[in-house]
Design a protein around this motif. Structure first.
Motif, PDB file in Angstrom:
ATOM      1  N   GLY A  46       0.833  -1.176   0.052  1.00 51.71           N
ATOM      2  CA  GLY A  46       0.034  -0.095   0.053  1.00 51.71           C
ATOM      3  C   GLY A  46       0.871   1.217  -0.011  1.00 51.71           C
ATOM      4  O   GLY A  46       0.784   2.015  -0.829  1.00 51.71           O
ATOM      5  N   PHE A 280      -6.996  -5.830   0.345  1.00 46.92           N
ATOM      6  CA  PHE A 280      -7.146  -4.592  -0.368  1.00 46.92           C
ATOM      7  C   PHE A 280      -8.513  -4.521  -0.959  1.00 46.92           C
ATOM      8  O   PHE A 280      -9.223  -3.475  -1.392  1.00 46.92           O
ATOM      9  CB  PHE A 280      -6.254  -4.442  -1.560  1.00 46.92           C
ATOM     10  N   PRO A 290      -4.971   2.995   0.556  1.00 45.52           N
ATOM     11  CA  PRO A 290      -4.108   1.850   0.538  1.00 45.52           C
ATOM     12  C   PRO A 290      -3.004   2.087   1.513  1.00 45.52           C
ATOM     13  O   PRO A 290      -2.582   1.264   2.218  1.00 45.52           O
ATOM     14  CB  PRO A 290      -3.793   1.552  -0.959  1.00 45.52           C
TER      15      PRO A 290
END
Ligand code: PHE
Length: 457
Positions: A46, A280, A290
């Motif tokens: 992320g 995710f 993220p």
């Protein structure tokens, strides 16, 4: 040959060894699979922008991780020693290569100190799950902040986790490490599979998650991102610090190192990718960002768990804690096995003293308010220890291990460990001589922004 085998197993039984083949695979996979896969992989993916980072990480697993895992298992099994003793035995008593072992022991010490803090959060979340998560997603995310900014809470859970780790390592190789891995690793796999399928088919984030993870956008990839991808390949496969070397020293002679290394690397990678997809999907489903740094899984998963209830969340955090435990055990085992083998300490004494010292060092990471300026930012010790060990200490340890195996270790010893001098042998040695070390060196130099042919502006 038969005689040799017997002799080997006799030597081994005094140090303890795995009860069987499955025992080794599960223990090695238990070391590899841990917070690195479920906590760290998603969060750094992320932070470093997704697909391109994942691609570099996967390449590193294949051209750096796999050859090195084979090398570590070869050194370990051939020497039957801890990481320092192994280099001494395969070279000579005062060999400078033993520095590799020292570096590994230092890495194990430092990694476990912060690893235990994060594992402590997982442990805390078992109990939070029992009560249940509720309220808005903001509220749920706030609970994580409250935990990490509350020093006595973090220190308490770190204490419990270290105590568990120490207790199991005192139990020794078979009874402690193996028995737990056999039950818990398969259970973890099943629950992650469930979460991933849920993410893919029952949320609106599945497709976006797949795109984020598997569609590389190279504009998002920095030099630091590449270094972190390499470092993470080491971290997640437990390489570069002698953990696999130590586990290899408990491995029986008649098993194929190459086959086992491939199995462990595949299992580890699959678990990380499954965790990535699961997490995710939720991130995108709930419209979160993220890049949430260390808090990612503790902020996103509970939002889902608020709907599914404790039936899913309690087992999940129990399994996460156990995955962390089987990795923590291997980190402590490296440090402890040195003091048992080379200093003749008893297992109990070595584990209590070293485990205690690691515990105390971990307090630095548990108190998130203690920050110092590092690389131009105020940062906590958890991030700093993680950055230094993952991105520098493990890759340098791995580089040295690789060079030792390729250029210094006797050919006859290598052939004995790999079984033959065929195509596989030649290919592996070629990799270890040229491809792996050059790749590691390039990525380290790039991370330090020292490559003359790259424009770092
Ligand atoms: N591989 C473990 C994980 O992914 C961490 C670890 C690193 C364990 C180095 C041992 C040695 O969580």
């Amino acid at each position: 040959m038969g005689n040799n085998l017997e002799k080997n197993q006799n030597i081994k039984s005094s140090r303890g060894n795995w009860t069987g083949h499955l025992g080794f695979i599960l223990a090695a996979a238990g070391s590899a699979i841990g917070l690195g896969n479920i906590w760290k992989f998603p969060y750094i993916t992320g932070d470093y922008g997704g697909g391109a980072f994942v691609l570099v990480y996967l390449i590193c697993v294949v051209i750096v991780g796999l050859p090195l895992m084979i090398a570590e298992l070869m050194i370990g099994r051939h020497s039957q020693k801890n990481p320092v003793g192994a280099f001494r035995k395969l070279h000579y008593q005062k060999t400078p290569w033993q520095i590799t072992g020292w570096l590994g022991i230092a890495s194990g010490f430092l990694i476990l100190s912060f690893y235990s803090v994060v594992a402590g959060w997982a442990l805390a979340y078992i109990f939070k799950s029992l009560v249940g998560f509720s309220g808005t997603s903001q509220h749920i995310q706030g609970e994580f902040i409250a935990l990490v900014t509350h020093p006595s809470a973090s220190i308490w859970w770190h204490t419990v986790f270290m105590a568990l780790t120490i207790a199991i390592v005192i139990g020794g190789v078979q009874k402690g490490i193996e028995r737990w891995s056999k039950i818990l690793m398969p259970a973890l796999f099943l629950i992650l599979l469930g979460l991933m399928l849920y993410g893919l088919f029952f949320t609106h984030g599945g497709i976006q998650a797949l795109t984020f993870l598997f569609k590389p956008d190279f504009h998002k990839l920095s030099a630091e991102g590449m270094l972190s991808a390499l470092g993470h390949a080491f971290f997640t496969l437990s390489l570069g610090m002698g953990a696999m070397l130590t586990y290899g020293s408990y491995m029986r002679k008649n098993e194929s190192i190459v086959r086992d290394a491939i199995t462990v690397s595949i299992l580890d990678t699959v678990i990380a990718l499954m965790a990535g997809v699961a997490i995710f999907s939720l991130v995108f489903h709930y419209g979160m960002k993220p890049g949430q740094s260390v808090g990612l899984i503790f902020k996103t998963l509970p939002v889902l768990f608020a709907q599914t209830g404790p039936l899913i969340s309690v087992p999940f955090f129990i399994l996460l804690t156990f995955a962390a435990l089987t990795s923590a055990i291997s980190l402590l085992e490296v440090v402890v096995s040195y003091f048992i083998d080379e200093k003749n300490w008893s297992r109990v004494k070595a584990t209590l003293i070293l485990g205690g010292a690691i515990y105390l060092t971990g307090i630095l990471s548990a108190v998130s308010m203690w920050t110092i300026s590092f690389r131009g930012k105020q940062q906590g010790f958890l991030d700093i220890f993680d950055f230094i060990t993952t991105n520098y200490m493990l890759p340098i340890g791995g580089l040295l291990t690789c060079l030792f195996t390729a250029w210094v270790m006797k050919e006859a010893n290598k052939i004995e460990e790999l079984g033959s001098k065929g195509f596989l042998y030649k290919g592996l040695i070629f990799f270890l001589r040229y491809i792996t070390p050059i790749a590691v060196l390039l990525v380290i130099l790039n991370g330090l922004k020292l490559l003359p042919f790259v424009d770092y502006k």
